[in-house]
Design a protein around this motif. Sequence first.
Motif, short mmCIF file in Angstrom:
data_model
loop_
_atom_site.label_atom_id
_atom_site.label_comp_id
_atom_site.label_asym_id
_atom_site.label_seq_id
_atom_site.Cartn_x
_atom_site.Cartn_y
_atom_site.Cartn_z
N ILE A 231 45.61 -0.95 0.43
CA ILE A 231 44.85 -0.72 0.76
C ILE A 231 45.08 1.01 0.65
O ILE A 231 46.31 1.43 1.57
N ASN A 232 44.78 2.01 -0.32
CA ASN A 232 45.33 3.72 -0.24
C ASN A 232 44.69 4.13 0.28
O ASN A 232 43.70 4.12 1.21
N SER A 233 45.51 5.90 -0.23
CA SER A 233 44.48 6.55 0.65
C SER A 233 43.32 6.70 0.71
O SER A 233 42.29 7.50 0.71
N ASP A 234 42.94 6.52 -0.73
CA ASP A 234 41.27 6.37 -1.12
C ASP A 234 41.03 5.55 -0.63
O ASP A 234 38.92 4.98 -1.67
N ARG A 235 41.00 4.34 0.29
CA ARG A 235 40.70 3.50 1.03
C ARG A 235 39.77 2.32 -0.25
O ARG A 235 38.80 1.55 -0.38
N ASN A 236 40.46 2.03 -1.49
CA ASN A 236 41.00 1.41 -2.92
C ASN A 236 42.36 0.72 -2.65
O ASN A 236 43.29 0.44 -2.14
N ALA A 237 41.89 -0.61 -3.47
CA ALA A 237 43.02 -1.97 -3.37
C ALA A 237 43.87 -1.39 -4.21
O ALA A 237 43.27 -1.36 -5.45
N VAL A 238 45.14 -1.53 -4.05
CA VAL A 238 46.20 -1.54 -4.74
C VAL A 238 46.36 -2.93 -5.54
O VAL A 238 46.87 -3.40 -4.00
N LYS A 239 46.48 -3.52 -6.46
CA LYS A 239 46.70 -4.11 -6.92
C LYS A 239 46.93 -5.02 -7.48
O LYS A 239 46.25 -4.11 -9.19
N PRO A 240 47.21 -6.55 -8.22
CA PRO A 240 47.35 -6.63 -9.56
C PRO A 240 46.48 -7.38 -10.77
O PRO A 240 45.38 -7.47 -10.03
N ALA A 241 46.75 -6.67 -12.13
CA ALA A 241 45.24 -7.48 -12.76
C ALA A 241 45.87 -8.68 -13.41
O ALA A 241 47.21 -8.50 -13.66
N VAL A 242 45.12 -9.69 -13.71
CA VAL A 242 45.43 -10.39 -14.77
C VAL A 242 45.03 -10.60 -16.27
O VAL A 242 43.71 -9.97 -16.26
N VAL A 243 45.99 -10.88 -17.20
CA VAL A 243 45.34 -10.56 -18.81
C VAL A 243 45.18 -11.94 -19.21
O VAL A 243 46.02 -13.15 -19.13
N LEU A 244 44.04 -12.45 -20.11
CA LEU A 244 43.82 -13.81 -20.32
C LEU A 244 43.57 -13.47 -21.95
O LEU A 244 43.20 -12.24 -22.48
N GLU A 245 44.01 -14.07 -22.59
CA GLU A 245 43.42 -14.90 -23.77
C GLU A 245 42.39 -15.31 -24.09
O GLU A 245 41.78 -17.12 -23.25
N LEU A 246 41.72 -15.18 -25.24
CA LEU A 246 40.57 -16.06 -25.75
C LEU A 246 40.97 -17.14 -26.54
O LEU A 246 41.63 -17.10 -27.48
N GLU A 247 40.89 -18.29 -26.50
CA GLU A 247 41.26 -19.68 -27.14
C GLU A 247 39.93 -20.69 -26.67
O GLU A 247 39.58 -21.45 -25.76
N ASN A 248 39.54 -20.86 -28.14
CA ASN A 248 38.34 -22.16 -28.22
C ASN A 248 37.21 -22.57 -26.68
O ASN A 248 37.69 -23.11 -25.85
N HIS A 249 37.02 -21.04 -26.77
CA HIS A 249 36.04 -21.10 -25.78
C HIS A 249 36.15 -21.10 -24.14
O HIS A 249 35.58 -21.55 -23.79
N LYS A 250 37.64 -20.35 -24.15
CA LYS A 250 38.45 -20.49 -22.95
C LYS A 250 38.32 -19.05 -22.33
O LYS A 250 38.55 -18.33 -23.61
N PHE A 251 38.78 -18.68 -21.15
CA PHE A 251 39.74 -17.60 -20.14
C PHE A 251 41.08 -18.38 -20.19
O PHE A 251 40.62 -18.94 -19.13
N VAL A 252 42.49 -17.80 -21.29
CA VAL A 252 43.32 -19.07 -20.78
C VAL A 252 44.54 -17.91 -20.53
O VAL A 252 44.38 -16.14 -20.79
N TYR A 253 45.23 -17.95 -18.92
CA TYR A 253 46.02 -17.55 -18.34
C TYR A 253 46.58 -16.92 -18.80
O TYR A 253 47.77 -17.29 -19.76
N LYS A 254 47.34 -15.32 -18.79
CA LYS A 254 48.35 -15.13 -19.57
C LYS A 254 49.25 -14.49 -19.78
O LYS A 254 50.37 -14.57 -19.40
N GLU A 255 49.26 -13.00 -18.28
CA GLU A 255 50.11 -12.68 -16.91
C GLU A 255 49.42 -12.33 -16.18
O GLU A 255 48.40 -11.58 -16.48
N THR A 256 50.33 -11.57 -15.35
CA THR A 256 49.78 -10.56 -14.52
C THR A 256 50.87 -9.19 -14.60
O THR A 256 52.14 -9.03 -15.06
N ILE A 257 49.81 -8.00 -14.15
CA ILE A 257 50.20 -6.82 -14.83
C ILE A 257 50.44 -6.44 -13.23
O ILE A 257 48.79 -6.07 -12.87
N GLN A 258 50.74 -5.69 -12.37
CA GLN A 258 51.51 -5.23 -10.96
C GLN A 258 51.08 -3.63 -11.11
O GLN A 258 50.80 -2.72 -12.70
#
Lengths: 436, 377
Positions: free
Chosen positions: A355-382
């Motif tokens: 939690i940072n000083s603005d009371r927001n979470a600092v955390k990674p996001a994930v990138v998903l690839e769209l493939e045949n009606h599914k969200f496929v996990y691609k990578e995590t970005i810090q």
Amino acid sequence: MRRTLIALGLIAALLMATGCARRGGNCPDPGGAIKVGVYGDLSGQTSSFGQSTKNGVQMAADEINAAGGINGRQIQLVIEDDQGEPGKAATVVQKLVNQDQVRALLGEVASSNSIAAAPAAQEAKVPMISPSSTNPKVTQVGDYIFRVCFIDPFQGEVMAKFAANTLKAKRAAILFDSNSDYSKGLIQFFKQGFTKLGGEIVAEQAYAQRDRDFTGQLTQIRSANPDVIYVPGYYQEVGVIAKQTKQLGIKAPLLGGDGWDSPQLWDLGGDALNGDYISNHYSVDDPTPVIQDFVKRYKAKFNGTAPDAIAALAYDAMMVLADSIKRAGGTDCQKLRDAIAQTTNFKGITGVISINSDRNAVKPAVVLELENHKFVYKETIQPDTGGGTTSPSPEGSASPAASASPAASAQPSASSSPTANTSGGNANAGATNANQ
Amino acid sequence: MKFLKRLLVAVVIGLVLYALNLAMSKEGLFGIGVPLYQVDLWKLAGINVILAVSLNLINGFTGQFSIGHVGFMAVGAYSSTFMTVYYTQGLEQSLAGAVGAGVAAAIVFLLVIIVGAIAAAIAGLIVGIPTLRLRGDYLAIATLGFAEIIRIVIVNTNRIGAATGFRGAVDPWPGRVTIPAYTNFLWIGIFDVVTIVIIYNIVNSDTGRALISIREDELAAQAMGVNTTRYKVTAFVISAALAGVAGALYGHWRLPHPADFTFVRSFEIIIMIVLGGMGSITGAVLGALVITFLPELLRQLPGEVYNYRLVIYAALLILIMITRPQGMLGGREIGFNWLKRAQRRPEGDTAVGADKGVPIAERDAPTADHAKEVENR
């Protein structure tokens, strides 16, 4: 007239009768079971968000209680329905805070409901953690309001990094929703991030919500010959945009945010969406063991339903709260608030949370690839803590170690979820470190 | 003497409201106070009373079916908070030096409430003039459309916070960071009384008679020389202005958010007056109280039953409407002896059956039986 007076007198008497118990001075820990208030939309238009939140929190609380509670004290959830209306959310939080006297609050998903309800929590000095409201304004309400998800501007940065570093894009075009603060906030930070990494914005076009024809804008974009097209809108329009992009013979992939995340996206866009990418909070497909274990436990508890990002974030919110109560040694409001604010490197399902000083979470996001009606996990970005950018995923997001964390805990990860609402352009994405 | 009596009533009501306000404040009255959750509900109920009683003037007394009341509330809420946030800070500060902070805030609040009422009245005039020439379904659709237009304009206007709700000054424009919470129970109570007195006086004046004649038979009223459009627009504008007041009170209590001004809320207000009894002021008050408190009481249901509370709520409403299709009070009033004095038996009354000799304002709304009776006549 006499009857009028009698009526008024009766009302006054009624009020007095219900009165008495004046709130105040219940900041100190009363001991006993720890009451935690949960509020969300359980019967309105976005009730799937509320149900997921409820399930996630319930599961976390059950696990904590089964493991003996927090310092031997059980958690008691008080769950209320706000029907997805901001006004009702405010009333419900008044009830939780003043009638049920909860020690902490978890909720809401939609940022507008969180913003409406937060002042009541702030005034009563009851710490509130929003699991999944991404609008920057939510935590600006006061110093008792926190969140465990990233904020909208961060997603713009994430996609810029992904486009520049992973897709090696040099030329990006932008197509945004001119009616949405969310969309505008995302493109602002995408532009900043992308140009900083040496890219060039070659075209910028706008559309309005409920538009159905985007060929004019797309033709302009085609003539600029971009490598990628950033479209951070909502799924209603994005599906159609994806179709028309392919019809015009544009090969560049579309990039988007969590606003794309809805089963309806596939009905609108179909196969035209293949090869596009979105940023999101977590993915059920993330191979990290902690996440797969969480998915398994969740499915076992809730009849095979896969946990969406909202459920995972709700689980994390409850766990962060439990961890903070433990560190605070109880639920004294001031101490608990400080403990939540000092949360550092908490290993949650949706990533390592600080939690940072603005009371927001600092955390990674994930990138998903769209493939045949599914969200496929691609990578995590810090998040940007100095220089670190992409970390190709499976090993998860190891951040510097630290801090206590309770029962279950995990790492970054996977799946689908929308996070309602728009955002103001307010900065402060990743760049902050945990402190406070 | 009559004046003194009225003055006395006003003073007593004022004192009761003042005491109630103290009891509802954070400090309480003599240390005794209403729990804050119930305070919230009483405030909401008070605002709903203004909305229901004012809508009753159009729907109940004039017989026009408007389903866009929330649009006027939104206009009042946003125009008044807009003034508060961007234009009144300097005025309040300079007044505070002369008369003290509390009085200065009260003066500013009264001013912005008036702004809200005027803005809503103008909106009412603009909508009313063309649409009140329409009848029945057409008017309903036009008012519904108006309310939606207002909401969508709000969603797309950045200066008033757009889709995220209006909490205070939006970035490039200077102003107050948050909307001050001026509204307390005293303000709401005073405007409840003001609304009821205004509507009561209108209904029992020659204007009111004209409005009721429009409800009973518009063609006949026209034939008798009643300028129906003018009277309908008058009623509409007054009703809109009062909804604007309710909006201003709401906006300075909870932040105005477009999601709170959807047509669902309009229907909630209509349910209040239908439930209480169309064409009854006290009925509207009663309806507003029931619709505010009933769903919250059902929150107290235990365990699994809680999940079905909205079903129970709907079932209860249906039950009331089945047993009392004319609403809880029908067209009658309760509790106000002084109301009755003015309700003398109308001259040339041709009513038959149960309505014979009963003042028009006290009659039950026409029922299916009544319609049949008229047909057979």
